[in-house]
Design a protein around this motif. Structure first.
Motif, PDB file in Angstrom:
ATOM      1  N   CYS A 171      -0.628   0.076  -3.384  1.00 15.55           N
ATOM      2  CA  CYS A 171       0.824  -0.074  -3.325  1.00 15.55           C
ATOM      3  C   CYS A 171       1.129  -0.527  -1.910  1.00 15.55           C
ATOM      4  O   CYS A 171       1.198   0.299  -0.998  1.00 15.55           O
ATOM      5  N   GLU A 204     -18.042   8.919   8.047  1.00 15.39           N
ATOM      6  CA  GLU A 204     -17.124   9.436   7.018  1.00 15.39           C
ATOM      7  C   GLU A 204     -17.594  10.832   6.596  1.00 15.39           C
ATOM      8  O   GLU A 204     -18.760  11.051   6.372  1.00 15.39           O
ATOM      9  N   ARG A 205     -16.628  11.736   6.478  1.00 12.69           N
ATOM     10  CA  ARG A 205     -17.008  13.121   6.139  1.00 12.69           C
ATOM     11  C   ARG A 205     -17.424  13.288   4.678  1.00 12.69           C
ATOM     12  O   ARG A 205     -18.181  14.194   4.344  1.00 12.69           O
ATOM     13  N   ALA A 250     -16.625  14.329  12.027  1.00 14.64           N
ATOM     14  CA  ALA A 250     -16.453  14.167  13.475  1.00 14.64           C
ATOM     15  C   ALA A 250     -15.656  15.357  13.997  1.00 14.64           C
ATOM     16  O   ALA A 250     -14.671  15.782  13.383  1.00 14.64           O
ATOM     17  N   ALA A 303      -7.940   8.158   0.975  1.00 13.87           N
ATOM     18  CA  ALA A 303      -6.998   8.723   0.003  1.00 13.87           C
ATOM     19  C   ALA A 303      -7.033   7.925  -1.307  1.00 13.87           C
ATOM     20  O   ALA A 303      -6.752   8.461  -2.376  1.00 13.87           O
TER      21      ALA A 303
HETATM   22  C1  LIG Z   1       1.726  11.537  -0.681  1.00 16.99           C
HETATM   23  C2  LIG Z   1       1.191  10.131  -0.465  1.00 16.99           C
HETATM   24  C3  LIG Z   1       1.100   9.266  -1.563  1.00 16.99           C
HETATM   25  C4  LIG Z   1       0.620   7.971  -1.385  1.00 16.99           C
HETATM   26  N1  LIG Z   1       0.532   7.155  -2.482  1.00 16.99           N
HETATM   27  C5  LIG Z   1       0.021   5.916  -2.343  1.00 16.99           C
HETATM   28  C6  LIG Z   1      -0.173   5.079  -3.471  1.00 16.99           C
HETATM   29  O1  LIG Z   1       0.133   5.459  -4.603  1.00 16.99           O
HETATM   30  N2  LIG Z   1      -0.706   3.838  -3.282  1.00 16.99           N
HETATM   31  C7  LIG Z   1      -1.059   3.395  -2.029  1.00 16.99           C
HETATM   32  O2  LIG Z   1      -1.544   2.264  -1.918  1.00 16.99           O
HETATM   33  N3  LIG Z   1      -0.892   4.174  -0.939  1.00 16.99           N
HETATM   34  C8  LIG Z   1      -0.378   5.407  -1.069  1.00 16.99           C
HETATM   35  N4  LIG Z   1      -0.226   6.203   0.028  1.00 16.99           N
HETATM   36  C9  LIG Z   1      -0.589   5.650   1.353  1.00 16.99           C
HETATM   37  C10 LIG Z   1      -2.104   5.643   1.545  1.00 16.99           C
HETATM   38  O3  LIG Z   1      -2.624   6.929   1.260  1.00 16.99           O
HETATM   39  C11 LIG Z   1      -2.403   5.268   2.991  1.00 16.99           C
HETATM   40  O4  LIG Z   1      -1.703   4.095   3.347  1.00 16.99           O
HETATM   41  C12 LIG Z   1      -3.878   5.011   3.208  1.00 16.99           C
HETATM   42  O5  LIG Z   1      -4.684   6.025   2.630  1.00 16.99           O
HETATM   43  C13 LIG Z   1      -4.136   4.940   4.706  1.00 16.99           C
HETATM   44  O6  LIG Z   1      -5.487   4.596   4.880  1.00 16.99           O
HETATM   45  P1  LIG Z   1      -6.323   5.097   6.113  1.00 16.99           P
HETATM   46  O7  LIG Z   1      -7.650   4.436   5.996  1.00 16.99           O
HETATM   47  O8  LIG Z   1      -5.522   4.930   7.356  1.00 16.99           O
HETATM   48  O9  LIG Z   1      -6.446   6.704   5.933  1.00 16.99           O
HETATM   49  P2  LIG Z   1      -7.128   7.570   4.782  1.00 16.99           P
HETATM   50  O10 LIG Z   1      -7.040   6.911   3.448  1.00 16.99           O
HETATM   51  O11 LIG Z   1      -6.542   8.941   4.927  1.00 16.99           O
HETATM   52  O12 LIG Z   1      -8.658   7.612   5.197  1.00 16.99           O
HETATM   53  C14 LIG Z   1      -9.102   8.387   6.278  1.00 16.99           C
HETATM   54  C15 LIG Z   1     -10.579   8.652   6.078  1.00 16.99           C
HETATM   55  O13 LIG Z   1     -11.090   9.291   7.241  1.00 16.99           O
HETATM   56  C16 LIG Z   1     -11.900  10.390   6.874  1.00 16.99           C
HETATM   57  N5  LIG Z   1     -11.801  11.363   7.962  1.00 16.99           N
HETATM   58  C17 LIG Z   1     -10.685  11.925   8.461  1.00 16.99           C
HETATM   59  N6  LIG Z   1     -10.977  12.750   9.479  1.00 16.99           N
HETATM   60  C18 LIG Z   1     -12.326  12.701   9.608  1.00 16.99           C
HETATM   61  C19 LIG Z   1     -13.238  13.358  10.493  1.00 16.99           C
HETATM   62  N7  LIG Z   1     -12.818  14.196  11.456  1.00 16.99           N
HETATM   63  N8  LIG Z   1     -14.563  13.098  10.353  1.00 16.99           N
HETATM   64  C20 LIG Z   1     -15.012  12.256   9.396  1.00 16.99           C
HETATM   65  N9  LIG Z   1     -14.188  11.601   8.533  1.00 16.99           N
HETATM   66  C21 LIG Z   1     -12.860  11.829   8.645  1.00 16.99           C
HETATM   67  C22 LIG Z   1     -11.282  10.895   5.573  1.00 16.99           C
HETATM   68  O14 LIG Z   1     -12.228  11.635   4.801  1.00 16.99           O
HETATM   69  C23 LIG Z   1     -10.865   9.587   4.903  1.00 16.99           C
HETATM   70  O15 LIG Z   1     -11.902   9.036   4.112  1.00 16.99           O
HETATM   71  C24 LIG Z   1       0.227   7.512  -0.107  1.00 16.99           C
HETATM   72  C25 LIG Z   1       0.287   8.394   0.989  1.00 16.99           C
HETATM   73  C26 LIG Z   1       0.773   9.682   0.816  1.00 16.99           C
HETATM   74  C27 LIG Z   1       0.814  10.611   2.011  1.00 16.99           C
END
Ligand SMILES: Cc1cc2nc3c(=O)[nH]c(=O)nc-3n(C[C@H](O)[C@H](O)[C@H](O)COP(=O)(O)OP(=O)(O)OC[C@H]3O[C@@H](n4cnc5c(N)ncnc54)[C@H](O)[C@@H]3O)c2cc1C
Length: 239
Positions: free
Chosen positions: A63, A45-46, A136, A53
């Motif tokens: 949500c 994780e970076r 990464a 998010a």
């Molecule tokens: C505008 C918006 C509003 C939203 N509002 C809500 C809400 O209110 N409630 C809700 O439940 N969901 C909400 N969502 C959806 C939610 O954000 C996603 O469903 C969820 O974050 C997806 O999880 P994930 O683990 O796939 O990605 P992410 O949460 O994006 O996690 C990705 C992780 O990977 C890390 N990472 C990325 N690239 C690298 C790299 N190259 N090297 C090292 N680390 C890296 C990042 O730092 C991050 O920690 C929203 C989304 C958007 C776009």
């Protein structure tokens, strides 16, 4: 203009059966499941904390755990999500579920710092190795390449799981992809922010009335660049 860098040998920092890139909800679940299944697992994780998010961008609510089933809201996502929710509940860091968008959707707010903590606990209990502050930057011959404070390192793995939220690793490994609508437009973001020092009695059910109040303000001459406000009642009533 370009700068030519010399070729170099990158030290291998670690070797694991499963390498998970990204510590958001997807990465937490993937790494916890792999670790619980007895696979030697590392999560990269970076940032210096988990949650993606949900913590870094301050979403502060789940949500998507609930759905309306025959007219009633129920939690329908379980498994590792149950563990997260139970640990937050035990810390007093989970608010009661709230509905929004005219009762169509149910969400549940949590304390962001508590979420970071319980995510750490869940992964450490599953024997997952955490590598924070590691960005990464590529993939080469069975290795994830990361930039760390100590320099560039490689992590050897047998199985890689891309939970970067951006498909970074999948793209480096050659998966086809497209960005936005091809005309430079991406999904628009939201700005999340936290307000402290709120008087809960005065705020009342602002969560349900804020949209209507904005409409009233517009009728009285105010103009807002964005509509559809979302207000998340936090576990701490003054937030
Ligand atoms: C505008 C918006 C509003 C939203 N509002 C809500 C809400 O209110 N409630 C809700 O439940 N969901 C909400 N969502 C959806 C939610 O954000 C996603 O469903 C969820 O974050 C997806 O999880 P994930 O683990 O796939 O990605 P992410 O949460 O994006 O996690 C990705 C992780 O990977 C890390 N990472 C990325 N690239 C690298 C790299 N190259 N090297 C090292 N680390 C890296 C990042 O730092 C991050 O920690 C929203 C989304 C958007 C776009």
């Amino acid at each position: 203009m370009f700068v030519r860098e010399p070729q170099r040998d990158t030290p291998v920092l670690a070797e694991h059966e499963v390498v998970v890139l990204g510590g958001g909800p997807a990465g937490i679940a993937a790494a916890a499941a792999a670790g619980r299944a007895g696979r030697s697992t590392i999560l990269v994780e970076r940032y210096g904390f988990l949650g993606g998010a949900g913590t870094a961008a301050g979403l502060a609510n789940f949500c998507g755990l609930h759905a309306k089933v025959h007219g009633e809201h129920h939690q329908v996502v379980h498994g590792i999500a149950d563990d997260v929710v139970a640990r937050l509940q035990a810390l007093g860091a989970l608010a009661a579920p709230h509905v929004l968008f005219g009762g169509r959707i149910q969400a549940q707010a949590y304390d962001v710092s508590a979420y970071k903590l319980v995510a750490d606990q869940i992964l450490l209990a599953a024997n997952v190795r955490l590598l924070f502050h590691a960005l990464a930057v590529g993939y080469r011959d069975g290795h994830l390449l990361v930039e760390t404070k100590s320099g560039r390192r490689a992590i050897r793995g047998r199985m890689f799981i891309d939970c970067s939220g951006d498909g970074d690793l999948a793209a480096w490994m050659g998966a086809p992809y497209e960005v936005g609508d091809g005309k430079g437009n991406m999904l628009y973001p939201s700005t999340m922010y936290r307000i402290g020092g709120v008087d809960p009695a005065k705020a009342g059910n602002a969560c349900e009335t804020i949209a209507q109040r904005m409409e009233e303000a517009e009728r009285a001459g105010r103009r807002f660049p964005r509509k559809k406000p979302i207000l998340r009642p936090q576990p701490n009533p003054v937030e």
